[in-house]
Design a protein around this motif. Structure first.
Motif, PDB file in Angstrom:
ATOM      1  N   TRP A   1      10.458  18.897   4.453  1.00 40.82           N
ATOM      2  CA  TRP A   1      11.795  18.761   5.027  1.00 40.82           C
ATOM      3  C   TRP A   1      11.667  18.198   6.453  1.00 40.82           C
ATOM      4  CZ3 TRP A   1      13.761  24.324   3.536  1.00 40.82           C
ATOM      5  CH2 TRP A   1      13.878  24.384   2.143  1.00 40.82           C
ATOM      6  N   SER A   2      11.516  16.891   6.536  1.00 37.36           N
ATOM      7  CA  SER A   2      11.374  16.247   7.844  1.00 37.36           C
ATOM      8  C   SER A   2      11.793  14.791   7.715  1.00 37.36           C
ATOM      9  CB  SER A   2       9.929  16.341   8.344  1.00 37.36           C
ATOM     10  OG  SER A   2       9.067  15.629   7.482  1.00 37.36           O
ATOM     11  N   GLY A   3      11.921  14.161   8.868  1.00 40.36           N
ATOM     12  CA  GLY A   3      12.266  12.749   8.866  1.00 40.36           C
ATOM     13  C   GLY A   3      11.194  11.883   8.246  1.00 40.36           C
ATOM     14  N   LYS A   4       9.952  12.357   8.244  1.00 46.49           N
ATOM     15  CA  LYS A   4       8.865  11.589   7.635  1.00 46.49           C
ATOM     16  C   LYS A   4       9.094  11.412   6.148  1.00 46.49           C
ATOM     17  CE  LYS A   4       4.740   9.693   7.906  1.00 46.49           C
ATOM     18  NZ  LYS A   4       4.501   8.483   8.719  1.00 46.49           N
ATOM     19  N   THR A   5       9.697  12.409   5.494  1.00 46.22           N
ATOM     20  CA  THR A   5       9.984  12.300   4.067  1.00 46.22           C
ATOM     21  C   THR A   5      11.009  11.202   3.807  1.00 46.22           C
ATOM     22  OG1 THR A   5       9.488  14.637   3.725  1.00 46.22           O
ATOM     23  CG2 THR A   5      10.848  13.558   2.059  1.00 46.22           C
ATOM     24  N   LEU A   6      12.051  11.156   4.620  1.00 55.29           N
ATOM     25  CA  LEU A   6      13.049  10.095   4.465  1.00 55.29           C
ATOM     26  C   LEU A   6      12.428   8.717   4.666  1.00 55.29           C
ATOM     27  CD1 LEU A   6      16.062  11.723   6.373  1.00 55.29           C
ATOM     28  CD2 LEU A   6      15.652  11.618   3.909  1.00 55.29           C
ATOM     29  N   GLU A   7      11.524   8.641   5.619  1.00 55.38           N
ATOM     30  CA  GLU A   7      10.847   7.364   5.845  1.00 55.38           C
ATOM     31  C   GLU A   7       9.992   6.962   4.659  1.00 55.38           C
ATOM     32  OE1 GLU A   7       9.305   3.897   7.471  1.00 55.38           O
ATOM     33  OE2 GLU A   7      11.102   5.079   7.887  1.00 55.38           O
ATOM     34  N   SER A   8       9.318   7.932   4.048  1.00 52.74           N
ATOM     35  CA  SER A   8       8.494   7.629   2.876  1.00 52.74           C
ATOM     36  C   SER A   8       9.352   7.123   1.735  1.00 52.74           C
ATOM     37  CB  SER A   8       7.730   8.888   2.436  1.00 52.74           C
ATOM     38  OG  SER A   8       6.853   9.330   3.459  1.00 52.74           O
ATOM     39  N   TRP A   9      10.488   7.740   1.518  1.00 51.90           N
ATOM     40  CA  TRP A   9      11.367   7.284   0.433  1.00 51.90           C
ATOM     41  C   TRP A   9      12.007   5.941   0.752  1.00 51.90           C
ATOM     42  CZ3 TRP A   9      11.646   8.869  -4.381  1.00 51.90           C
ATOM     43  CH2 TRP A   9      11.116  10.132  -4.707  1.00 51.90           C
ATOM     44  N   ARG A  10      12.293   5.672   2.003  1.00 44.09           N
ATOM     45  CA  ARG A  10      12.827   4.344   2.380  1.00 44.09           C
ATOM     46  C   ARG A  10      11.813   3.259   2.051  1.00 44.09           C
ATOM     47  NH1 ARG A  10      14.631   6.837   7.398  1.00 44.09           N
ATOM     48  NH2 ARG A  10      16.880   7.252   7.316  1.00 44.09           N
ATOM     49  N   ARG A  11      10.575   3.508   2.411  1.00 40.39           N
ATOM     50  CA  ARG A  11       9.537   2.508   2.120  1.00 40.39           C
ATOM     51  C   ARG A  11       9.345   2.338   0.615  1.00 40.39           C
ATOM     52  NH1 ARG A  11       6.592   5.067   6.464  1.00 40.39           N
ATOM     53  NH2 ARG A  11       5.292   6.113   4.900  1.00 40.39           N
ATOM     54  N   PHE A  12       9.418   3.443  -0.109  1.00 40.03           N
ATOM     55  CA  PHE A  12       9.254   3.366  -1.565  1.00 40.03           C
ATOM     56  C   PHE A  12      10.387   2.571  -2.205  1.00 40.03           C
ATOM     57  CE2 PHE A  12      10.304   5.190  -5.752  1.00 40.03           C
ATOM     58  CZ  PHE A  12       9.148   4.854  -6.437  1.00 40.03           C
ATOM     59  N   VAL A  13      11.614   2.842  -1.781  1.00 36.25           N
ATOM     60  CA  VAL A  13      12.753   2.096  -2.327  1.00 36.25           C
ATOM     61  C   VAL A  13      12.676   0.648  -1.913  1.00 36.25           C
ATOM     62  CG1 VAL A  13      15.275   1.889  -2.301  1.00 36.25           C
ATOM     63  CG2 VAL A  13      14.215   4.142  -2.436  1.00 36.25           C
ATOM     64  N   ALA A  14      12.203   0.393  -0.684  1.00 39.04           N
ATOM     65  CA  ALA A  14      12.084  -0.988  -0.226  1.00 39.04           C
ATOM     66  C   ALA A  14      11.057  -1.754  -1.055  1.00 39.04           C
ATOM     67  CB  ALA A  14      11.716  -1.021   1.251  1.00 39.04           C
ATOM     68  N   ARG A  15       9.960  -1.077  -1.455  1.00 37.71           N
ATOM     69  CA  ARG A  15       8.968  -1.754  -2.291  1.00 37.71           C
ATOM     70  C   ARG A  15       9.505  -2.031  -3.688  1.00 37.71           C
ATOM     71  NH1 ARG A  15       5.385   2.071   0.026  1.00 37.71           N
ATOM     72  NH2 ARG A  15       5.427   3.284  -1.919  1.00 37.71           N
ATOM     73  N   CYS A  16      10.271  -1.084  -4.197  1.00 40.42           N
ATOM     74  CA  CYS A  16      10.808  -1.276  -5.549  1.00 40.42           C
ATOM     75  C   CYS A  16      11.989  -2.242  -5.566  1.00 40.42           C
ATOM     76  CB  CYS A  16      11.245   0.078  -6.133  1.00 40.42           C
ATOM     77  SG  CYS A  16       9.903   1.242  -6.364  1.00 40.42           S
ATOM     78  N   CYS A  17      12.857  -2.153  -4.567  1.00 44.13           N
ATOM     79  CA  CYS A  17      14.059  -2.992  -4.506  1.00 44.13           C
ATOM     80  C   CYS A  17      14.152  -3.599  -3.111  1.00 44.13           C
ATOM     81  CB  CYS A  17      15.315  -2.168  -4.809  1.00 44.13           C
ATOM     82  SG  CYS A  17      15.249  -1.275  -6.378  1.00 44.13           S
ATOM     83  N   PRO A  18      13.373  -4.622  -2.842  1.00 46.58           N
ATOM     84  CA  PRO A  18      13.364  -5.184  -1.488  1.00 46.58           C
ATOM     85  C   PRO A  18      14.694  -5.799  -1.084  1.00 46.58           C
ATOM     86  CG  PRO A  18      12.139  -6.571  -3.017  1.00 46.58           C
ATOM     87  CD  PRO A  18      12.466  -5.321  -3.750  1.00 46.58           C
TER      88      PRO A  18
END
Length: 587
Positions: free
Chosen positions: A529-546
């Motif tokens: 539960w931290s901002g790092k988790t949101l950042e990880s999911w942002r990068r993951f979504v960006a890789r899947c749907c740039p």
């Protein structure tokens, strides 16, 4: 002149008794009368065992020729072991009504107990007395007592109160008038009756292998009969709610780890494996929720009377497949999660107390996995080999130790206590080292805000695990201590008596146990539960749907900042700064 006629003298009769002797006889008769009335004088009951049984006054001597209540107490207390083990709920009332008979100021005749009270007491306790070489006393023979409704008044025990004289004493019914039917008496004989399921010889799988209380070949019902229908419905809702929340939380934690594995390094990586274990535990409860209580934890026993099949809880089984699957998910991964907790506390101790770095700890990860998966596997195989899987009549899952106290203590309670104690020792040692490091940093003039946040975070997760685990152990101790009494009451007491006197289990304790078994999986996501988790999911979504998102940078997480302050890099290993990197050979 004729002389007057003389009266003939009276012939003397037999000599009468002397007057002093007559007076003595009169006084003697008066003394007997006074003595008889003195014997019927009511006096308060002083025998400790017979106080508060429904009446307070008695008279002496009783029918056993005891002149004082001290004599009564010496003899009647010989039956105290039988009263204590409650071989019959009528025994105490029967004994006291015989040894300390009731005394009414306006009724001077004896009031013995009714024959039905004696027969129920004898039926419940005589078999137990025979096992130890004692026979039912002849002077307490039930045939000597009057029956309820006869011309002779007697006392009987009310079916709704265990030790109450009620309603006082039935009077003879005049001829030509019918007596209204008396309420049905409560049959307290120990026997395999509804809701218990008798196991006949036709049911070869369980015959000779099951026992409820003192009754062999008597299986418990599919559902816990102490709980009402509303409580059973709430149990399904309760399990479904927390198992679904646990599944969502742990799935999110595991998914976050899979999309950013480099972020979770030792010593906190065991948290991920602990969450993965609870993911499968919650899945086992969800399968029970979808399939239903009866299909998972219950089996059918054919009745010899041709009345169809009766559902009973599963005993000593390795099947059906649905039961085995739920057992594997709940027990295997539940025990594995406890070992991963020990591994987690051990790695924190290595990092904080022994100054081991992340790479050094990771070098022994194969041994952590070996212990975490091999030990539960061995226990699971042994349980399956011994056919010790059984059904839980409350939760409707298949586990071990629900019907056997030996299995509960050996395969569940003892391992959980060992894991909790071992992990708590490592955690305590690790926190002592962290406080020492904090003191050293403060002496050097460096701020310790980041380290303190890290310690608070580790401490929070520690509390979120140890408190539920301790409560689960306490609930299991409560269950294994009182379960024999619940089973005996189910076989030997009336339903109304069980509900009234609280002989059954506490519903709230079971609901607390199941909640604590799943809440650790829910709170295991606290580490992500931290901002790092949101950042990880942002990068993951960006890789899947740039085309949807642009790559953005989020501020580093609290734990990464703390690690940077301690080690000088963004990894989570404690490898430099205060700590010195240790070679794997140090373990």
């Amino acid at each position: 002149m004729a002389s007057p006629a003389r009266r003939a003298p009276r012939s003397p009769g037999p000599p009468g008794p002397p007057r002093p002797l007559v007076l003595l006889l009169l006084l003697r008769c008066a003394g007997v009368t006074l003595g008889a009335s003195k014997e019927l004088v009511c006096e308060p009951i002083t025998v400790p065992m017979c106080r508060g049984i429904g009446y307070n006054l008695t008279y002496m001597p009783n029918q056993f020729n005891h002149d004082t209540q001290e004599e009564v107490g010496l003899e009647v207390h010989q039956f105290w072991p039988l009263v204590r083990i409650r071989c019959s709920p009528d025994l105490l009332f029967f004994l006291c009504s015989m040894y300390t008979p009731i005394c009414l100021p306006d009724y001077r005749k004896p009031l013995p107990p009714c024959r039905s009270v004696c027969e129920r007491a004898k039926r419940g306790c005589s078999p137990l007395m025979s096992q130890y070489g004692f026979e039912w006393p002849e002077r307490m023979s039930c045939e000597r007592l009057p029956q309820l409704g006869d011309e002779t008044l007697c006392m009987y025990q009310n079916s709704s109160e265990a030790t109450t004289v009620a309603p006082p004493f039935p009077k003879p019914t005049p001829k030509g008038r019918t007596r209204p039917p008396s309420p049905p008496q409560c049959d307290r004989e120990c026997r395999c009756r509804d809701p218990l399921v008798p196991i006949k010889r036709e049911s070869q799988a369980l015959y000779g292998r099951v026992q409820t209380g003192p009754l062999p070949n008597c299986a418990q019902p599919c559902h816990q009969h102490y709980f009402s229908a509303d409580e059973r419905a709430f149990t399904s809702f309760w399990l479904g709610l927390w198992s679904v929340l646990c599944f969502i939380s742990t799935l999110t934690t595991v998914a976050t780890f899979l999309i950013d594995m480099e972020r979770f390094k030792y010593p906190e990586r065991p948290i991920i494996f602990l969450a993965a274990c609870y993911l499968f535990v919650s899945l086992g409860y969800i399968i029970r929720l979808v399939a239903g209580h009866e299909r998972v934890a219950c089996g059918a026993s054919s009745s010899s009377g041709g009345g169809g099949d009766q559902l009973h809880i599963l005993y000593d089984t390795t099947g059906p497949a649905l039961c085995t699957l739920v057992f594997l998910l709940v027990y295997f991964f539940g025990m594995a999660s406890s070992i991963w907790w020990v591994v987690l506390s051990f790695t924190w101790f290595l990092a904080a107390g022994m100054k081991w770095g992340s790479e050094a700890i990771a070098g022994y990860s194969q041994y952590f996995h070996l212990a975490a998966w091999l030990i539960p596997s061995v226990k699971t195989i042994v349980i399956l080999a011994l056919s010790s899987v059984d059904g839980d009549p409350v939760a409707g899952i298949c586990y071990v130790g629900n019907q056997s106290l030996e299995n509960l203590r050996g395969f569940v309670l003892a391992p959980l206590v060992v894991y909790l104690f071992t992990g708590s020792l490592f955690l305590l040692a690790g926190f002592v080292s962290l406080f020492r490091i904090r003191s050293i940093i403060k002496q050097g003039g460096t701020k310790t805000d980041k380290l303190e946040r890290l310690m608070i975070r580790i401490g929070l997760f520690t509390v979120l695990y140890t408190v539920p685990a301790t409560i689960v152990v306490a609930c299991l101790v409560y269950e294994q201590h009182y379960r024999p009494g619940w089973e005996r009451a189910l076989a030997c007491s009336c339903l109304s008596e069980r509900q009234r006197s609280g002989l059954g289990p506490d519903y709230a304790v079971f609901m607390l146990k199941y909640f604590m078994c799943l809440v650790v999986g829910i709170t295991s996501g606290v580490w992500i539960w931290s901002g790092k988790t949101l950042e990880s999911w942002r990068r993951f979504v960006a890789r899947c749907c740039p085309c949807w998102l642009q790559k953005a940078t989020a501020p580093p997480s609290m734990y990464s900042e703390a690690s940077t302050a301690l080690t000088g890099h963004t990894g989570t290993g404690l490898t430099s700064g205060i700590y010195h990197k240790a070679a794997p050979s140090h373990i």
